[in-house]
Scaffold this active site. Structure first.
Site, PDB file in Angstrom:
ATOM      1  N   LYS A  39       0.816  -1.215   0.000  1.00 53.07           N
ATOM      2  CA  LYS A  39       0.000   0.000   0.000  1.00 53.07           C
ATOM      3  C   LYS A  39       0.851   1.268   0.000  1.00 53.07           C
ATOM      4  O   LYS A  39       0.331   2.357  -0.234  1.00 53.07           O
ATOM      5  CB  LYS A  39      -0.934   0.005   1.208  1.00 53.07           C
ATOM      6  CG  LYS A  39      -0.257   0.120   2.549  1.00 53.07           C
ATOM      7  CD  LYS A  39      -1.274   0.127   3.666  1.00 53.07           C
ATOM      8  CE  LYS A  39      -0.616   0.194   5.034  1.00 53.07           C
ATOM      9  NZ  LYS A  39      -1.605   0.145   6.120  1.00 53.07           N
ATOM     10  N   THR A  47      10.368  -4.066   8.034  1.00 53.43           N
ATOM     11  CA  THR A  47      11.653  -4.764   8.081  1.00 53.43           C
ATOM     12  C   THR A  47      12.829  -3.829   8.277  1.00 53.43           C
ATOM     13  O   THR A  47      13.720  -4.085   9.094  1.00 53.43           O
ATOM     14  CB  THR A  47      11.841  -5.605   6.811  1.00 53.43           C
ATOM     15  OG1 THR A  47      10.855  -6.640   6.791  1.00 53.43           O
ATOM     16  CG2 THR A  47      13.218  -6.236   6.763  1.00 53.43           C
ATOM     17  N   GLN A  51      16.389  -3.289  14.305  1.00 56.53           N
ATOM     18  CA  GLN A  51      17.749  -2.893  14.633  1.00 56.53           C
ATOM     19  C   GLN A  51      18.609  -4.056  15.099  1.00 56.53           C
ATOM     20  O   GLN A  51      19.722  -4.261  14.616  1.00 56.53           O
ATOM     21  CB  GLN A  51      17.726  -1.813  15.730  1.00 56.53           C
ATOM     22  CG  GLN A  51      17.161  -0.484  15.292  1.00 56.53           C
ATOM     23  CD  GLN A  51      17.194   0.542  16.417  1.00 56.53           C
ATOM     24  OE1 GLN A  51      17.581   0.239  17.545  1.00 56.53           O
ATOM     25  NE2 GLN A  51      16.777   1.759  16.110  1.00 56.53           N
ATOM     26  N   GLU A 122      20.792 -10.497  23.516  1.00 61.80           N
ATOM     27  CA  GLU A 122      19.650  -9.643  23.809  1.00 61.80           C
ATOM     28  C   GLU A 122      18.784 -10.292  24.885  1.00 61.80           C
ATOM     29  O   GLU A 122      19.054 -11.402  25.334  1.00 61.80           O
ATOM     30  CB  GLU A 122      18.840  -9.369  22.542  1.00 61.80           C
ATOM     31  CG  GLU A 122      19.619  -8.573  21.507  1.00 61.80           C
ATOM     32  CD  GLU A 122      18.798  -8.218  20.293  1.00 61.80           C
ATOM     33  OE1 GLU A 122      17.677  -8.749  20.147  1.00 61.80           O
ATOM     34  OE2 GLU A 122      19.271  -7.420  19.469  1.00 61.80           O
ATOM     35  N   HIS A 238       8.102  -2.656  23.624  1.00 59.27           N
ATOM     36  CA  HIS A 238       9.556  -2.613  23.765  1.00 59.27           C
ATOM     37  C   HIS A 238       9.891  -1.672  24.906  1.00 59.27           C
ATOM     38  O   HIS A 238       9.386  -0.548  24.965  1.00 59.27           O
ATOM     39  CB  HIS A 238      10.217  -2.130  22.479  1.00 59.27           C
ATOM     40  CG  HIS A 238      11.665  -2.474  22.403  1.00 59.27           C
ATOM     41  ND1 HIS A 238      12.610  -1.872  23.203  1.00 59.27           N
ATOM     42  CD2 HIS A 238      12.346  -3.366  21.636  1.00 59.27           C
ATOM     43  CE1 HIS A 238      13.807  -2.375  22.932  1.00 59.27           C
ATOM     44  NE2 HIS A 238      13.677  -3.290  21.992  1.00 59.27           N
ATOM     45  N   ARG A 287      11.335  -9.041  27.394  1.00 57.51           N
ATOM     46  CA  ARG A 287      10.830  -7.675  27.241  1.00 57.51           C
ATOM     47  C   ARG A 287       9.593  -7.385  28.080  1.00 57.51           C
ATOM     48  O   ARG A 287       9.431  -6.270  28.583  1.00 57.51           O
ATOM     49  CB  ARG A 287      10.537  -7.407  25.762  1.00 57.51           C
ATOM     50  CG  ARG A 287      11.802  -7.289  24.942  1.00 57.51           C
ATOM     51  CD  ARG A 287      11.498  -7.182  23.463  1.00 57.51           C
ATOM     52  NE  ARG A 287      12.744  -7.002  22.714  1.00 57.51           N
ATOM     53  CZ  ARG A 287      12.805  -7.038  21.390  1.00 57.51           C
ATOM     54  NH1 ARG A 287      11.708  -7.251  20.680  1.00 57.51           N
ATOM     55  NH2 ARG A 287      13.959  -6.859  20.773  1.00 57.51           N
ATOM     56  N   HIS A 351       5.318  -2.465  20.194  1.00 51.92           N
ATOM     57  CA  HIS A 351       6.412  -2.903  19.323  1.00 51.92           C
ATOM     58  C   HIS A 351       6.033  -4.072  18.417  1.00 51.92           C
ATOM     59  O   HIS A 351       6.222  -3.997  17.200  1.00 51.92           O
ATOM     60  CB  HIS A 351       7.605  -3.298  20.194  1.00 51.92           C
ATOM     61  CG  HIS A 351       8.839  -3.680  19.440  1.00 51.92           C
ATOM     62  ND1 HIS A 351       9.427  -2.852  18.515  1.00 51.92           N
ATOM     63  CD2 HIS A 351       9.605  -4.804  19.498  1.00 51.92           C
ATOM     64  CE1 HIS A 351      10.500  -3.442  18.014  1.00 51.92           C
ATOM     65  NE2 HIS A 351      10.626  -4.632  18.589  1.00 51.92           N
ATOM     66  N   GLU A 375       4.970 -11.173  10.935  1.00 50.08           N
ATOM     67  CA  GLU A 375       4.317 -10.709  12.154  1.00 50.08           C
ATOM     68  C   GLU A 375       2.806 -10.874  12.115  1.00 50.08           C
ATOM     69  O   GLU A 375       2.165 -11.043  13.158  1.00 50.08           O
ATOM     70  CB  GLU A 375       4.670  -9.244  12.430  1.00 50.08           C
ATOM     71  CG  GLU A 375       4.165  -8.750  13.768  1.00 50.08           C
ATOM     72  CD  GLU A 375       4.595  -7.331  14.098  1.00 50.08           C
ATOM     73  OE1 GLU A 375       4.092  -6.781  15.094  1.00 50.08           O
ATOM     74  OE2 GLU A 375       5.436  -6.769  13.359  1.00 50.08           O
ATOM     75  N   ARG A 386       7.345 -12.519  22.600  1.00 49.34           N
ATOM     76  CA  ARG A 386       8.376 -12.873  21.618  1.00 49.34           C
ATOM     77  C   ARG A 386       9.778 -12.759  22.202  1.00 49.34           C
ATOM     78  O   ARG A 386      10.122 -11.779  22.857  1.00 49.34           O
ATOM     79  CB  ARG A 386       8.252 -11.938  20.413  1.00 49.34           C
ATOM     80  CG  ARG A 386       9.311 -12.162  19.348  1.00 49.34           C
ATOM     81  CD  ARG A 386       9.161 -11.154  18.237  1.00 49.34           C
ATOM     82  NE  ARG A 386       9.456  -9.809  18.686  1.00 49.34           N
ATOM     83  CZ  ARG A 386      10.445  -9.049  18.210  1.00 49.34           C
ATOM     84  NH1 ARG A 386      11.250  -9.532  17.285  1.00 49.34           N
ATOM     85  NH2 ARG A 386      10.628  -7.831  18.652  1.00 49.34           N
TER      86      ARG A 386
END
Length: 546
Positions: A39, A47, A51, A122, A238, A287, A351, A375, A386
């Site tokens: 769109k 994408t 980061q 992470e 996040h 998270r 997020h 997603e 996640r």
């Protein structure tokens, strides 16, 4: 209004993110005629904003003792009991091959002096297994690689074509797509297979890391086509998004979790560590744990600050920070913050949607000919929360698997004849008059009552407000498409959130503060009833697409 134009393909892919382009390229390589629809512009998806990196355990390039099995275990822990173990094992086992294939077509990941891939750690990971590109620009490199491959294969990408609805046969099978361009002209794309890779739903909320296109379009398209969604109540916030003032809305700059992976510490307004004593992994806890801890600390407003905390990365120094995290450094500089000398002000923001359209790990939904990946899809990988950097991996793996599933279904003769698609008349919008709420009202109410903390009273107010604020009208513009998708997605999310009487992962109920494995260690399915309204949530059988 002019008559709609028409085109035909074997597969229509909606979305140009990692999952959509991976699927389109795989299908094209295997001989299918593919049309890709977006769109906005081809580079305007989610994408490129990713980061951190890609979580993967590569042969010969991993920590001592690390393995795919450990990656699976970390994912299951983060998912808080709602991951489907078989789906997790399948996706993560396919990960090394997917990353190797991406590198083979030109992706350039960061390397060390010995030529091996650089890896970071992470939140929720027990090892350094997140590979990255451009320091903190992994998504941009993945997107660059896939778009270059698409150009090399001369894939047809139709830009600025919003997906309005999925065409179906009288029996309910997918048979194409109705699209709408920025000038208000409709098009009909006939195809026996449609793959949704539309990304997320971050703009349900006032503040998000997501780009403007993340308006839950795929959720709404799938629901109206007869598919189901699940785990929609689990929206990951996040914990470290750059705070630039309480009035800031829309897409906000992300401060990647990898900054904490390099030793940065969350502190409150008085300088006290936020995560001390909260979780064994401290600042690298999952998270949902970190975001909830921040919200609890802000409720006490230490140091007079009640709407954000700080991420102290001053130990890295300016030169190292800028070299390792150039994207974050640029965002901080634009806000007048020097990470070398000042803690970075941060706050949680919407997020990632952990749920979505119910699919198998091959992207199949319960609607013949309709697939989903990325997603927008609920494969069972994420559960209630996640694990960091599993998303790009999922897009690569499930995108390719969905393309192969569409090819197999073509070959097996189980897909519908798109010439039998039901198109009511020349005005392709005539069959889509839907409920649309004004976006500012919806976002304000979702942020107040359906963000990190929820309760029955607030969710009830939210449900009533959405019902009162919605008006039924025809879809005529891209904004109409997006606002209608946000409206339907919000109502589906609230339905599931009201039903789940516990706190688990990203779903925090103040009135039911603890998990209840006996009653609620299960996913809830939401679908539309015969009148097109959101039906009460029901239990999803594990491994199913019902």
């Amino acid at each position: 209004m002019s008559s709609p134009w028409e085109a035909a393909a074997d597969l229509v892919v909606v979305g140009t993110g990692v999952a959509g382009l991976t699927a389109a390229l795989e299908a094209s390589r295997r001989g299918l005629r593919v049309l890709v629809v977006t769109k906005a512009g081809a580079r305007d998806g989610n994408t490129r904003w990713a980061q951190g990196g890609v979580a993967v355990v590569l042969p010969g390039e991993h920590d001592d003792g690390d393995s795919v099995r450990r990656h699976i275990d970390d994912t299951l822990v983060a998912g808080a009991g709602l991951c489907e173990a078989d789906a997790v094992a399948t996706v993560l086992a396919d990960g090394p091959g997917a990353v190797t294939a991406l590198r083979r077509v030109g992706a350039r990941f960061d390397t060390l002096a010995d030529g091996l891939l650089a890896r970071t750690r992470e939140g929720g990971h027990s090892a350094f297994r997140v590979v990255h590109a451009g320091g903190d620009a992994t998504g941009a490199e993945v997107e660059r690689t896939l778009l270059a491959s698409a150009r090399n294969r001369e894939l047809t990408v139709l830009e600025r074509q919003a997906a309005v609805r999925i065409l179906r046969t009288p029996e309910g099978a997918a048979a194409g797509l109705v699209v709408l361009d920025d000038d208000g002209t409709f098009g009909i794309l006939r195809a026996p297979a449609v793959l949704l890779a539309t990304g997320g739903l971050g703009h349900l909320y006032q503040s998000t890391t997501n780009p403007d296109v993340a308006t839950g379009d795929g959720i709404a398209l799938a629901l109206r086509a007869g598919a189901t969604v699940a785990d929609l109540e689990f929206v990951q916030f996040h914990p470290t998004v750059l705070y630039t003032g309480h009035d800031a809305t829309g897409r906000r700059p992300l401060v990647t979790e990898a900054v904490r992976g390099e030793g940065a510490v969350l502190v409150d307004g008085a300088g006290a560590p936020v995560m001390a004593g909260v979780h064994p992994l401290g600042d690298l806890a999952p998270r949902d744990v970190v975001s909830a801890a921040i919200i609890r600390r802000l409720a006490d407003a230490p140091g007079g600050v009640d709407d954000h905390v700080f991420l102290d990365a001053t130990h890295l120094g300016g030169q190292m920070f800028q070299a390792r995290f150039p994207t974050v450094y640029a965002a901080c500089a634009a806000a007048g913050i020097d990470p070398a000398t000042q803690p970075i002000p941060v706050a949680p923001a919407a997020h990632f949607g952990c749920g979505g359209v119910v699919t198998t790990v091959d992207g199949r939904t319960r609607v013949p000919g309709l697939y989903a990946a990325g997603e927008v899809a609920r494969t069972g990988l994420h559960g209630a929360n996640r694990l960091a950097s599993n998303s790009l991996l999922e897009g690569l793996v499930v995108g390719a698997r969905a393309a192969r599933a569409a090819l197999a279904d073509h070959a097996a003769g189980v897909l519908a004849d798109p010439r039998r698609a039901e198109v009511e008349d020349a005005d392709a919008s005539s069959s889509l008059s839907v409920a649309v709420a004004e976006r500012p009202t919806l976002q304000r109410m979702m942020s107040r009552y359906a963000a990190i903390g929820r309760d029955a009273d607030g969710l009830g107010v939210l449900a009533d407000t959405l019902a009162e604020a919605s008006t039924v009208r025809p879809v005529r513009t891209r904004e109409d498409v997006e606002n209608a998708a946000l409206d339907l997605t919000a109502r589906a999310l609230v339905t599931a959130a009201q039903e789940r009487l516990e706190s688990r992962g990203c779903h925090v109920r103040h009135d039911y503060p603890v998990p209840d494995d006996l009653q609620w260690r299960r996913s809830l399915v939401v679908e539309l009833d015969e009148s097109g309204q959101v039906a009460p949530a029901r239990v999803l059988a594990l491994g199913g697409v019902a």
